[in-house]
Motif scaffolding. Structure first.
Motif, PDB file in Angstrom:
ATOM      1  N   MET A  66       6.664 -28.913  18.968  1.00 49.64           N
ATOM      2  CA  MET A  66       7.247 -30.074  18.327  1.00 49.64           C
ATOM      3  C   MET A  66       6.602 -30.280  16.953  1.00 49.64           C
ATOM      4  SD  MET A  66       6.989 -34.102  19.302  1.00 49.64           S
ATOM      5  CE  MET A  66       5.277 -34.152  18.876  1.00 49.64           C
ATOM      6  N   LYS A  67       7.436 -30.674  16.009  1.00 51.72           N
ATOM      7  CA  LYS A  67       6.954 -31.070  14.679  1.00 51.72           C
ATOM      8  C   LYS A  67       7.297 -32.544  14.484  1.00 51.72           C
ATOM      9  CE  LYS A  67       8.238 -26.692  12.438  1.00 51.72           C
ATOM     10  NZ  LYS A  67       9.087 -26.169  11.347  1.00 51.72           N
ATOM     11  N   ARG A  68       6.532 -33.216  13.638  1.00 51.49           N
ATOM     12  CA  ARG A  68       6.815 -34.615  13.294  1.00 51.49           C
ATOM     13  C   ARG A  68       6.823 -34.734  11.781  1.00 51.49           C
ATOM     14  NH1 ARG A  68       3.058 -38.465  15.993  1.00 51.49           N
ATOM     15  NH2 ARG A  68       4.550 -38.278  17.656  1.00 51.49           N
ATOM     16  N   PHE A  69       7.845 -35.441  11.285  1.00 46.69           N
ATOM     17  CA  PHE A  69       7.983 -35.678   9.850  1.00 46.69           C
ATOM     18  C   PHE A  69       8.184 -37.168   9.629  1.00 46.69           C
ATOM     19  CE2 PHE A  69       9.775 -31.484  10.710  1.00 46.69           C
ATOM     20  CZ  PHE A  69       9.070 -30.695   9.831  1.00 46.69           C
ATOM     21  N   CYS A  70       7.659 -37.668   8.523  1.00 39.95           N
ATOM     22  CA  CYS A  70       7.876 -39.060   8.118  1.00 39.95           C
ATOM     23  C   CYS A  70       8.504 -39.028   6.732  1.00 39.95           C
ATOM     24  CB  CYS A  70       6.564 -39.829   8.099  1.00 39.95           C
ATOM     25  SG  CYS A  70       5.809 -39.933   9.740  1.00 39.95           S
ATOM     26  N   LEU A  71       9.555 -39.831   6.570  1.00 43.38           N
ATOM     27  CA  LEU A  71      10.300 -39.856   5.316  1.00 43.38           C
ATOM     28  C   LEU A  71      10.548 -41.301   4.905  1.00 43.38           C
ATOM     29  CD1 LEU A  71      11.816 -37.522   7.368  1.00 43.38           C
ATOM     30  CD2 LEU A  71      12.495 -36.828   5.086  1.00 43.38           C
ATOM     31  N   ALA A  72      10.831 -41.500   3.629  1.00 47.05           N
ATOM     32  CA  ALA A  72      11.093 -42.843   3.118  1.00 47.05           C
ATOM     33  C   ALA A  72      12.240 -42.811   2.115  1.00 47.05           C
ATOM     34  CB  ALA A  72       9.843 -43.423   2.453  1.00 47.05           C
ATOM     35  N   VAL A  73      12.936 -43.918   2.042  1.00 45.72           N
ATOM     36  CA  VAL A  73      13.955 -44.180   1.021  1.00 45.72           C
ATOM     37  C   VAL A  73      14.036 -45.695   0.891  1.00 45.72           C
ATOM     38  CG1 VAL A  73      16.029 -44.317   2.506  1.00 45.72           C
ATOM     39  CG2 VAL A  73      16.250 -43.443   0.174  1.00 45.72           C
ATOM     40  N   ASP A  74      14.582 -46.177  -0.195  1.00 37.96           N
ATOM     41  CA  ASP A  74      14.765 -47.619  -0.378  1.00 37.96           C
ATOM     42  C   ASP A  74      16.219 -47.998  -0.180  1.00 37.96           C
ATOM     43  OD1 ASP A  74      12.120 -48.106  -0.909  1.00 37.96           O
ATOM     44  OD2 ASP A  74      12.372 -48.280  -3.084  1.00 37.96           O
ATOM     45  N   LEU A  75      16.409 -49.229   0.271  1.00 35.87           N
ATOM     46  CA  LEU A  75      17.729 -49.838   0.272  1.00 35.87           C
ATOM     47  C   LEU A  75      17.859 -50.650  -1.009  1.00 35.87           C
ATOM     48  CD1 LEU A  75      17.917 -51.151   3.954  1.00 35.87           C
ATOM     49  CD2 LEU A  75      19.157 -49.211   2.982  1.00 35.87           C
ATOM     50  N   LYS A  76      19.074 -50.869  -1.441  1.00 33.39           N
ATOM     51  CA  LYS A  76      19.284 -51.793  -2.551  1.00 33.39           C
ATOM     52  C   LYS A  76      18.786 -53.153  -2.088  1.00 33.39           C
ATOM     53  CE  LYS A  76      23.018 -49.096  -4.406  1.00 33.39           C
ATOM     54  NZ  LYS A  76      24.464 -48.920  -4.546  1.00 33.39           N
ATOM     55  N   ASP A  77      18.104 -53.861  -2.958  1.00 33.68           N
ATOM     56  CA  ASP A  77      17.458 -55.120  -2.587  1.00 33.68           C
ATOM     57  C   ASP A  77      18.480 -56.253  -2.594  1.00 33.68           C
ATOM     58  OD1 ASP A  77      15.486 -56.786  -1.769  1.00 33.68           O
ATOM     59  OD2 ASP A  77      14.389 -56.804  -3.665  1.00 33.68           O
ATOM     60  N   ASP A  78      19.381 -56.197  -1.629  1.00 33.45           N
ATOM     61  CA  ASP A  78      20.462 -57.171  -1.484  1.00 33.45           C
ATOM     62  C   ASP A  78      20.561 -57.520  -0.003  1.00 33.45           C
ATOM     63  OD1 ASP A  78      23.095 -58.150  -0.783  1.00 33.45           O
ATOM     64  OD2 ASP A  78      23.829 -57.449  -2.721  1.00 33.45           O
ATOM     65  N   PRO A  79      20.228 -58.761   0.384  1.00 32.88           N
ATOM     66  CA  PRO A  79      20.200 -59.130   1.807  1.00 32.88           C
ATOM     67  C   PRO A  79      21.503 -58.820   2.556  1.00 32.88           C
ATOM     68  CG  PRO A  79      19.207 -60.860   0.491  1.00 32.88           C
ATOM     69  CD  PRO A  79      19.805 -59.871  -0.481  1.00 32.88           C
ATOM     70  N   LYS A  80      22.641 -58.994   1.925  1.00 35.44           N
ATOM     71  CA  LYS A  80      23.917 -58.712   2.603  1.00 35.44           C
ATOM     72  C   LYS A  80      24.086 -57.217   2.852  1.00 35.44           C
ATOM     73  CE  LYS A  80      26.364 -62.823   1.284  1.00 35.44           C
ATOM     74  NZ  LYS A  80      27.614 -63.448   0.986  1.00 35.44           N
ATOM     75  N   LEU A  81      23.725 -56.394   1.871  1.00 31.67           N
ATOM     76  CA  LEU A  81      23.815 -54.947   2.057  1.00 31.67           C
ATOM     77  C   LEU A  81      22.827 -54.470   3.123  1.00 31.67           C
ATOM     78  CD1 LEU A  81      24.252 -53.550  -1.576  1.00 31.67           C
ATOM     79  CD2 LEU A  81      25.970 -53.653   0.248  1.00 31.67           C
ATOM     80  N   ILE A  82      21.626 -55.035   3.121  1.00 29.05           N
ATOM     81  CA  ILE A  82      20.619 -54.662   4.123  1.00 29.05           C
ATOM     82  C   ILE A  82      21.122 -55.024   5.517  1.00 29.05           C
ATOM     83  CG2 ILE A  82      18.299 -55.184   4.994  1.00 29.05           C
ATOM     84  CD1 ILE A  82      17.428 -55.388   2.005  1.00 29.05           C
ATOM     85  N   GLU A  83      21.691 -56.209   5.667  1.00 31.61           N
ATOM     86  CA  GLU A  83      22.230 -56.636   6.957  1.00 31.61           C
ATOM     87  C   GLU A  83      23.341 -55.689   7.425  1.00 31.61           C
ATOM     88  OE1 GLU A  83      24.456 -60.516   8.968  1.00 31.61           O
ATOM     89  OE2 GLU A  83      23.673 -60.666   6.929  1.00 31.61           O
ATOM     90  N   GLU A  84      24.226 -55.302   6.500  1.00 30.71           N
ATOM     91  CA  GLU A  84      25.307 -54.395   6.870  1.00 30.71           C
ATOM     92  C   GLU A  84      24.757 -53.009   7.223  1.00 30.71           C
ATOM     93  OE1 GLU A  84      29.535 -52.545   5.304  1.00 30.71           O
ATOM     94  OE2 GLU A  84      28.541 -54.049   4.054  1.00 30.71           O
ATOM     95  N   TYR A  85      23.777 -52.524   6.466  1.00 31.59           N
ATOM     96  CA  TYR A  85      23.165 -51.232   6.761  1.00 31.59           C
ATOM     97  C   TYR A  85      22.580 -51.234   8.175  1.00 31.59           C
ATOM     98  CZ  TYR A  85      20.282 -47.035   6.198  1.00 31.59           C
ATOM     99  OH  TYR A  85      19.707 -45.799   6.361  1.00 31.59           O
ATOM    100  N   GLU A  86      21.868 -52.292   8.516  1.00 28.94           N
ATOM    101  CA  GLU A  86      21.287 -52.392   9.857  1.00 28.94           C
ATOM    102  C   GLU A  86      22.381 -52.434  10.918  1.00 28.94           C
ATOM    103  OE1 GLU A  86      18.307 -55.421  10.286  1.00 28.94           O
ATOM    104  OE2 GLU A  86      16.921 -54.357   8.956  1.00 28.94           O
ATOM    105  N   LYS A  87      23.479 -53.114  10.640  1.00 32.39           N
ATOM    106  CA  LYS A  87      24.592 -53.164  11.590  1.00 32.39           C
ATOM    107  C   LYS A  87      25.078 -51.759  11.915  1.00 32.39           C
ATOM    108  CE  LYS A  87      29.039 -53.567  10.778  1.00 32.39           C
ATOM    109  NZ  LYS A  87      30.327 -53.972  10.267  1.00 32.39           N
ATOM    110  N   TRP A  88      25.238 -50.924  10.898  1.00 35.30           N
ATOM    111  CA  TRP A  88      25.753 -49.566  11.098  1.00 35.30           C
ATOM    112  C   TRP A  88      24.755 -48.660  11.802  1.00 35.30           C
ATOM    113  CZ3 TRP A  88      30.599 -48.811  11.323  1.00 35.30           C
ATOM    114  CH2 TRP A  88      31.465 -49.612  10.575  1.00 35.30           C
ATOM    115  N   HIS A  89      23.522 -49.106  11.981  1.00 35.31           N
ATOM    116  CA  HIS A  89      22.514 -48.305  12.673  1.00 35.31           C
ATOM    117  C   HIS A  89      22.215 -48.833  14.076  1.00 35.31           C
ATOM    118  CE1 HIS A  89      22.131 -46.575   8.718  1.00 35.31           C
ATOM    119  NE2 HIS A  89      21.508 -45.558   9.298  1.00 35.31           N
ATOM    120  N   LYS A  90      22.966 -49.821  14.526  1.00 37.30           N
ATOM    121  CA  LYS A  90      22.830 -50.298  15.906  1.00 37.30           C
ATOM    122  C   LYS A  90      23.539 -49.309  16.838  1.00 37.30           C
ATOM    123  CE  LYS A  90      22.535 -55.191  14.754  1.00 37.30           C
ATOM    124  NZ  LYS A  90      21.264 -55.590  15.258  1.00 37.30           N
TER     125      LYS A  90
END
Length: 113
Positions: free
Chosen positions: A1-25
């Motif tokens: 097994m290998k483990r990787f950690c990665l990062a990216v930013d979301l646009k700093d917009d509460p509505k977009l963040i909420e929608e992004y989280e919805k699509w990952h449920k």
């Protein structure tokens, strides 16, 4: 097994963040995207958020490579559609190269017992 950690930013917009989280449920997960991740050799994936920063932990088969996954993703129309869709929520990290999204993080500490 290998483990990787990665990062990216979301646009700093509460509505977009909420929608992004919805699509990952779980109830909104796209089966073809989940299948493509597993088919590439990823055995476990978790995404965490702090503010607009996302942090991903991926565990993979020993023979997993990012080059192979990128090739598989490039050849998969559904994955390309998904990547285009989620890019409206994401933005590159300040030091990312043009077109670079999720960036691999370097491990700087590990505590084991």
């Amino acid at each position: 097994m290998k483990r990787f950690c990665l990062a990216v930013d979301l646009k700093d917009d509460p509505k977009l963040i909420e929608e992004y989280e919805k699509w990952h449920k779980p109830e909104h997960a796209r089966p073809e995207i989940t299948k493509s991740i597993l088919d590439a050799g990823v055995t476990s994936m978790e995404i965490f958020r702090l503010g607009n920063r996302l942090f991903m932990i991926m565990e993979t088969e020993d023979d997993f490579t990012f080059e192979n996954k990128a090739k598989m993703d490039q050849d998969n129309e559904k994955v390309q559609d998904w990547e285009e869709f989620v890019w409206k929520f994401q933005q590159p990290l300040p030091w990312a190269a043009p077109g670079e999204k999720w960036m691999l993080m370097d491990q700087i500490f590990k505590l084991t017992n």
